[in-house]
Structure formats: structure tokens, C-alpha cells
Design a protein around this motif. Structure first.
Motif, PDB file in Angstrom:
ATOM      1  N   SER A  93       6.585  -1.260 -84.306  1.00 49.19           N
ATOM      2  CA  SER A  93       7.068  -0.447 -83.179  1.00 49.19           C
ATOM      3  C   SER A  93       5.866   0.043 -82.386  1.00 49.19           C
ATOM      4  O   SER A  93       5.416   1.190 -82.560  1.00 49.19           O
ATOM      5  CB  SER A  93       7.896   0.738 -83.689  1.00 49.19           C
ATOM      6  N   ALA A 152      17.381   7.419 -77.123  1.00 45.58           N
ATOM      7  CA  ALA A 152      17.387   6.714 -75.847  1.00 45.58           C
ATOM      8  C   ALA A 152      16.468   5.499 -75.861  1.00 45.58           C
ATOM      9  O   ALA A 152      16.738   4.493 -75.208  1.00 45.58           O
ATOM     10  CB  ALA A 152      16.973   7.663 -74.717  1.00 45.58           C
ATOM     11  N   ASP A 153      15.371   5.590 -76.648  1.00 43.82           N
ATOM     12  CA  ASP A 153      14.419   4.476 -76.747  1.00 43.82           C
ATOM     13  C   ASP A 153      13.846   4.436 -78.163  1.00 43.82           C
ATOM     14  O   ASP A 153      12.838   5.084 -78.445  1.00 43.82           O
ATOM     15  CB  ASP A 153      13.292   4.643 -75.724  1.00 43.82           C
ATOM     16  N   PRO A 154      14.482   3.681 -79.071  1.00 39.74           N
ATOM     17  CA  PRO A 154      14.049   3.643 -80.482  1.00 39.74           C
ATOM     18  C   PRO A 154      12.663   3.047 -80.689  1.00 39.74           C
ATOM     19  O   PRO A 154      12.130   3.115 -81.793  1.00 39.74           O
ATOM     20  CB  PRO A 154      15.118   2.762 -81.157  1.00 39.74           C
ATOM     21  N   THR A 155      12.074   2.444 -79.656  1.00 43.06           N
ATOM     22  CA  THR A 155      10.724   1.864 -79.805  1.00 43.06           C
ATOM     23  C   THR A 155       9.640   2.906 -79.541  1.00 43.06           C
ATOM     24  O   THR A 155       8.448   2.601 -79.670  1.00 43.06           O
ATOM     25  CB  THR A 155      10.535   0.686 -78.844  1.00 43.06           C
ATOM     26  N   ALA A 156      10.008   4.111 -79.116  1.00 39.53           N
ATOM     27  CA  ALA A 156       9.030   5.145 -78.781  1.00 39.53           C
ATOM     28  C   ALA A 156       9.259   6.382 -79.639  1.00 39.53           C
ATOM     29  O   ALA A 156      10.284   6.537 -80.291  1.00 39.53           O
ATOM     30  CB  ALA A 156       9.123   5.499 -77.307  1.00 39.53           C
ATOM     31  N   GLY A 182       5.383   1.180 -79.538  1.00 42.19           N
ATOM     32  CA  GLY A 182       5.526   2.306 -78.628  1.00 42.19           C
ATOM     33  C   GLY A 182       5.356   3.662 -79.288  1.00 42.19           C
ATOM     34  O   GLY A 182       5.291   4.686 -78.599  1.00 42.19           O
ATOM     35  N   ARG A 212      15.100  11.591 -77.255  1.00 45.41           N
ATOM     36  CA  ARG A 212      14.260  10.543 -76.664  1.00 45.41           C
ATOM     37  C   ARG A 212      14.224   9.302 -77.549  1.00 45.41           C
ATOM     38  O   ARG A 212      14.205   8.175 -77.052  1.00 45.41           O
ATOM     39  CB  ARG A 212      12.847  11.087 -76.435  1.00 45.41           C
TER      40      ARG A 212
END
Length: 308
Positions: A127, A96-100, A129, A93
């Protein structure tokens, strides 16, 4: 194909999860409700595991279910299996989305309220997220072993088991004597620990980790432990310090990273025997998820900027 590989191919993750829930619930019926399945299906999963392994995993009695020594051994490894699988899902995950991402942190109350929250705040500004769960506890080592947290930030009071844990010191941290800003002693410059024996003290509980450090501080100065008016955790001691009538002893990092509702000052008294490493501690042979790596990087950065 050897015997272990044959057994591995016949054990399903589903059956292993069923075993974990049966042992945790203490009954087949309760586990079935939690898993939204039937009791015969739960019994079948346990029977399949016992057949594959050739040993009894649980003892059944009118009082409920208890794991055998074989069941406890499999449960311990099973927890690791699902934990690593969960870490792998988090990795995917995050890629797929480094901000979360999500991180579970264990820390003592003194460290969680100030230092850990500071690191989290700075990381979240970069960050937003990311999400965090902070377990403020005196048993962070146990939380790591039970995989309730991904890493811990704590003072290493006594040497830790290198067999089970990795540790990385962030800074070497002494205890300091503190007083509320309204306490006249907060403005005194020349003080010795022996001058304060008749003051009102609020200290950590004697058999708690920080309690042993405090005891060492007085003993190193040839002094007995003073009469402690209130022995408790830092939030209670902070409230008493704010009245201006009490003294306490806390890790210096807790003074440097005070929560907004904590207003106290350190007295200029050196306590060299109380120096302990504030460290990042992780479980041996457990891969850290990317958010744990980010947190560790920022923890190092924050300590570099800390005035010692």
C-alpha cells in the motif's frame, strides 16, 4: 435531561481547544496568536467554560497562566476527545481511500531501526499511499498516554499497567552477546560469559530499560557487571562494534533485523534470564485506526517468518 447532559450541550469544541492552547502556551496572548484570534476572544472562551462548569479552570498571575486541578482534569479528558475525533477523521479518509492513511509508531531505537522499519517497508510495498511517523524513544509508554503515537512496539521489561494499556506479545526475545564481524571472537564456538569479562564492552546505560536486563544476565551467571568502556544507545554501540574491538548485548530481534550499516554477529552464549516479550502495546479503551490494524497484522506475519 440530567446535569451532565446540560453541561455537555453548552460546552463547545472550540472553547475546549482554546483552553488546551492557553494551558500549553502559558498565556492568553500567545494562545491568541497561535489560534489567529484576539486575546479578548480567548478570554471569553475561558470565561464561558468556567461559567458552564462553575469552577475556575486557570489561575492568572503576572508570571502567566497555570491550570487549576479542575483545568488539568478537563485538559486530560479534552486531549482524549480531540484524539478520538482525529481517529474518526482518519477512519473516514481510509474508508474513502483504502490505499492511503497515516500511523504514528513509538518504539525503542533498537526496535525502530530494524524490526519496525522492516514491517513498514513490506506494508508500503503493498500500500504505497500509506505514511508513517516513527518516534524512536525510551519513553514509548508516556508517548502513548500523551497520545503522541497510535501504538508502540517494545520489549516489556517490567509488568505494565493493565489499567492503562493493552499488550499483545509478538515473540519471546532473549538478549544476545554480539561482536563485530572483524572481532576474532565472532568465529569462536565454545564460549561462556565468564570468558569475556576482560573484553572491551559497550553496553546500554545502566538505569535504562535494557540496562537492567544486561545486569540480570551477568548476575544470573554469578558475575559482576564488567567494566563498560562506553555506555550508550544502540547507534553508538553499533559504530564501536564495527571496529572489531568491542562486545555488546542486544535483543536478539535487533540482530535478526539489522539495519544496513550494522554488521555484527551473535556469540553462542545462552542468556535465558533475559527473555522478554516483544509486544504491540496500545492505550486501553482507545480505538485503533485502520492503518494501525494493518501494521499489527503485518507485524504478526513478520514475526511468524522470523527464525527463532
Amino acid at each position: 435531561m440530567d446535569e451532565i447532559e446540560r453541561i455537555q450541550r453548552r460546552i463547545s469544541l472550540h472553547d475546549l481547544r482554546v483552553l488546551m492552547w492557553v494551558i500549553q502556551a502559558g498565556s492568553m496572548g500567545k494562545a491568541a496568536k497561535r489560534l489567529a484570534t484576539s486575546q479578548p476572544a480567548v478570554s471569553r472562551s475561558i470565561a464561558d467554560l468556567e461559567s458552564v462548569l462553575g469552577v475556575r479552570l486557570v489561575d492568572r498571575s503576572p508570571q502567566g497562566i497555570e491550570p487549576t486541578q479542575y483545568g488539568r482534569a478537563l485538559l486530560r479528558r479534552g486531549i482524549s476527545v480531540f484524539d478520538e475525533l482525529g481517529q474518526g477523521i482518519k477512519d473516514i479518509r481510509f474508508l474513502a481511500d483504502p490505499t492511503a492513511g497515516h500511523l504514528r509508531i513509538g518504539a525503542s531505537i533498537a526496535i525502530a531501526a530494524g524490526f519496525v522499519s522492516t514491517v513498514i517497508d513490506r506494508l508500503c510495498q503493498r500500500s504505497p499511499g500509506l505514511t508513517f511517523q516513527v518516534l524512536a524513544t525510551a519513553t514509548a509508554y508516556r508517548a502513548l498516554i500523551d497520545r503522541q503515537v497510535d501504538l508502540a512496539v517494545l520489549h516489556i521489561i517490567e509488568p505494565i499497567s493493565e489499567e492503562h494499556f493493552n499488550s499483545e506479545p509478538l515473540l519471546w526475545d532473549p538478549h544476545v552477546v554480539v561482536a563485530g564481524t572483524r572481532n576474532p571472537l565472532a568465529r569462536r564456538r565454545r564460549l561462556k560469559l565468564g570468558d569475556l569479562m576482560n573484553e572491551h564492552w559497550t553496553l546500554p546505560i545502566a538505569d535504562a530499560p535494557y540496562g537492567t536486563v544486561v545486569f540480570e544476565a551477568f548476575r544470573a551467571n554469578g558475575l559482576p557487571l564488567p567494566r563498560t568502556a562506553v555506555a550508550s544507545t544502540l547507534p553508538v554501540r553499533s559504530a564501536l562494534l564495527a571496529t572489531g574491538r568491542y562486545l555488546s548485548m542486544i535483543p536478539r530481534v535487533a540482530l535478526q533485523f539489522q539495519a544496513q550499516n550494522q554488521v555484527f554477529r551473535g556469540l553462542k552464549i545462552d542468556l535465558p534470564t533475559t527473555i522478554r516479550p516483544l509486544a504491540l502495546v496500545t492505550l486501553k479503551n482507545r480505538a485503533l485506526n485502520p492503518v494501525a490494524q494493518l501494521f499489527s497484522d503485518w507485524a504478526r506475519e513478520v514475526t511468524k517468518r522470523t527464525k527463532v
